[in-house]
Write a protein that holds these residues in place. Structure first.
Motif, PDB file in Angstrom:
ATOM      1  N   HIS A  93       0.873  -1.182   0.000  1.00 42.98           N
ATOM      2  CA  HIS A  93       0.000   0.000   0.000  1.00 42.98           C
ATOM      3  C   HIS A  93       0.910   1.232   0.000  1.00 42.98           C
ATOM      4  N   GLU A  94       1.149   1.807  -1.177  1.00 44.54           N
ATOM      5  CA  GLU A  94       2.155   2.865  -1.317  1.00 44.54           C
ATOM      6  C   GLU A  94       1.966   4.063  -0.392  1.00 44.54           C
ATOM      7  N   PRO A  95       0.746   4.551  -0.163  1.00 39.40           N
ATOM      8  CA  PRO A  95       0.633   5.683   0.769  1.00 39.40           C
ATOM      9  C   PRO A  95       1.079   5.316   2.193  1.00 39.40           C
ATOM     10  N   GLU A  96       0.987   4.032   2.535  1.00 39.29           N
ATOM     11  CA  GLU A  96       1.409   3.556   3.849  1.00 39.29           C
ATOM     12  C   GLU A  96       2.287   2.319   3.633  1.00 39.29           C
ATOM     13  N   PRO A  97       3.581   2.514   3.351  1.00 36.80           N
ATOM     14  CA  PRO A  97       4.435   1.404   2.920  1.00 36.80           C
ATOM     15  C   PRO A  97       4.660   0.314   3.967  1.00 36.80           C
ATOM     16  N   HIS A  98       4.185   0.516   5.172  1.00 32.85           N
ATOM     17  CA  HIS A  98       4.309  -0.523   6.193  1.00 32.85           C
ATOM     18  C   HIS A  98       3.142  -1.513   6.138  1.00 32.85           C
ATOM     19  N   ILE A  99       2.209  -1.312   5.187  1.00 34.47           N
ATOM     20  CA  ILE A  99       1.069  -2.214   5.026  1.00 34.47           C
ATOM     21  C   ILE A  99       1.302  -3.087   3.789  1.00 34.47           C
ATOM     22  N   LEU A 100       1.362  -4.399   4.019  1.00 33.64           N
ATOM     23  CA  LEU A 100       1.604  -5.372   2.960  1.00 33.64           C
ATOM     24  C   LEU A 100       0.299  -6.103   2.666  1.00 33.64           C
ATOM     25  N   LEU A 101      -0.010  -6.273   1.389  1.00 31.94           N
ATOM     26  CA  LEU A 101      -1.254  -6.913   0.977  1.00 31.94           C
ATOM     27  C   LEU A 101      -0.966  -8.343   0.512  1.00 31.94           C
ATOM     28  N   PHE A 102      -1.773  -9.274   1.013  1.00 28.34           N
ATOM     29  CA  PHE A 102      -1.607 -10.698   0.712  1.00 28.34           C
ATOM     30  C   PHE A 102      -2.892 -11.246   0.121  1.00 28.34           C
ATOM     31  N   LYS A 103      -2.742 -12.297  -0.694  1.00 25.98           N
ATOM     32  CA  LYS A 103      -3.893 -12.984  -1.268  1.00 25.98           C
ATOM     33  C   LYS A 103      -3.576 -14.475  -1.352  1.00 25.98           C
ATOM     34  N   ARG A 104      -4.640 -15.264  -1.456  1.00 24.03           N
ATOM     35  CA  ARG A 104      -4.524 -16.682  -1.789  1.00 24.03           C
ATOM     36  C   ARG A 104      -5.851 -17.119  -2.381  1.00 24.03           C
ATOM     37  N   PRO A 105      -5.818 -18.170  -3.201  1.00 29.49           N
ATOM     38  CA  PRO A 105      -7.064 -18.627  -3.828  1.00 29.49           C
ATOM     39  C   PRO A 105      -8.101 -19.011  -2.770  1.00 29.49           C
ATOM     40  N   LEU A 106      -9.357 -18.735  -3.083  1.00 30.86           N
ATOM     41  CA  LEU A 106     -10.434 -19.179  -2.203  1.00 30.86           C
ATOM     42  C   LEU A 106     -10.360 -20.692  -2.037  1.00 30.86           C
ATOM     43  N   ASN A 107     -10.691 -21.179  -0.869  1.00 32.58           N
ATOM     44  CA  ASN A 107     -10.699 -22.618  -0.581  1.00 32.58           C
ATOM     45  C   ASN A 107      -9.343 -23.260  -0.827  1.00 32.58           C
ATOM     46  N   TYR A 108      -8.271 -22.518  -0.542  1.00 34.22           N
ATOM     47  CA  TYR A 108      -6.922 -23.033  -0.728  1.00 34.22           C
ATOM     48  C   TYR A 108      -6.721 -24.313   0.080  1.00 34.22           C
ATOM     49  N   GLN A 109      -6.143 -25.301  -0.552  1.00 37.22           N
ATOM     50  CA  GLN A 109      -5.759 -26.544   0.111  1.00 37.22           C
ATOM     51  C   GLN A 109      -4.273 -26.749  -0.111  1.00 37.22           C
ATOM     52  N   PRO A 110      -3.490 -26.883   0.983  1.00 38.09           N
ATOM     53  CA  PRO A 110      -2.054 -27.118   0.789  1.00 38.09           C
ATOM     54  C   PRO A 110      -1.803 -28.435   0.078  1.00 38.09           C
ATOM     55  N   PRO A 111      -0.696 -28.531  -0.662  1.00 34.96           N
ATOM     56  CA  PRO A 111      -0.366 -29.791  -1.338  1.00 34.96           C
ATOM     57  C   PRO A 111      -0.237 -30.908  -0.309  1.00 34.96           C
ATOM     58  N   MET A 112      -0.614 -32.093  -0.703  1.00 35.38           N
ATOM     59  CA  MET A 112      -0.508 -33.245   0.180  1.00 35.38           C
ATOM     60  C   MET A 112       0.952 -33.626   0.371  1.00 35.38           C
TER      61      MET A 112
END
Length: 114
Positions: A93-112
């Motif tokens: 978030h450039e106006p507040e560089p101490h804020i990091l944005l994260f995402k992951r796919p909905l219903n993420y399942q880690p690899p077995m």
């Protein structure tokens, strides 16, 4: 919304033990937002203490923008950010560089495990 490879280190740059120790005092002050989502991803933002940015090595920063680069998982975990598997740092978030944005796919399942 793919990650621009120019905005991150070519490969994860791991912290030296001395660099990691300088960040320890900030770990308990990292704030994690609630999760929110759209049709494809769930998101959350992570707010680092502002003074923590002064202790993070300069090669974690994008000198053109004055913000952190997009961090590999090994890098953000080394900073003390703790989240479940599957999260990807996709924006700062450039106006507040101490804020990091994260995402992951909905219903993420880690690899077995093999």
């Amino acid at each position: 919304m793919d990650i621009d490879p120019i905005r991150r280190n070519k490969k994860p740059r791991l912290l030296l033990e001395s660099e990691r120790e300088r960040l320890d005092e900030f770990i308990d002050s990292i704030h994690y937002s609630a999760r929110y989502s759209d049709d494809a991803f769930e998101y959350r933002h992570v707010q680092l203490p502002k003074n923590m940015l002064k202790k993070i090595p300069q090669d974690y920063f994008d000198s053109a923008k004055g913000t952190l680069k997009l961090l590999w998982e090994e890098e953000w975990r080394a900073l003390g950010i703790t989240q479940s598997l599957g999260w990807e740092h996709y924006e700062v978030h450039e106006p507040e560089p101490h804020i990091l944005l994260f995402k992951r796919p909905l219903n993420y399942q880690p690899p077995m495990a093999q």
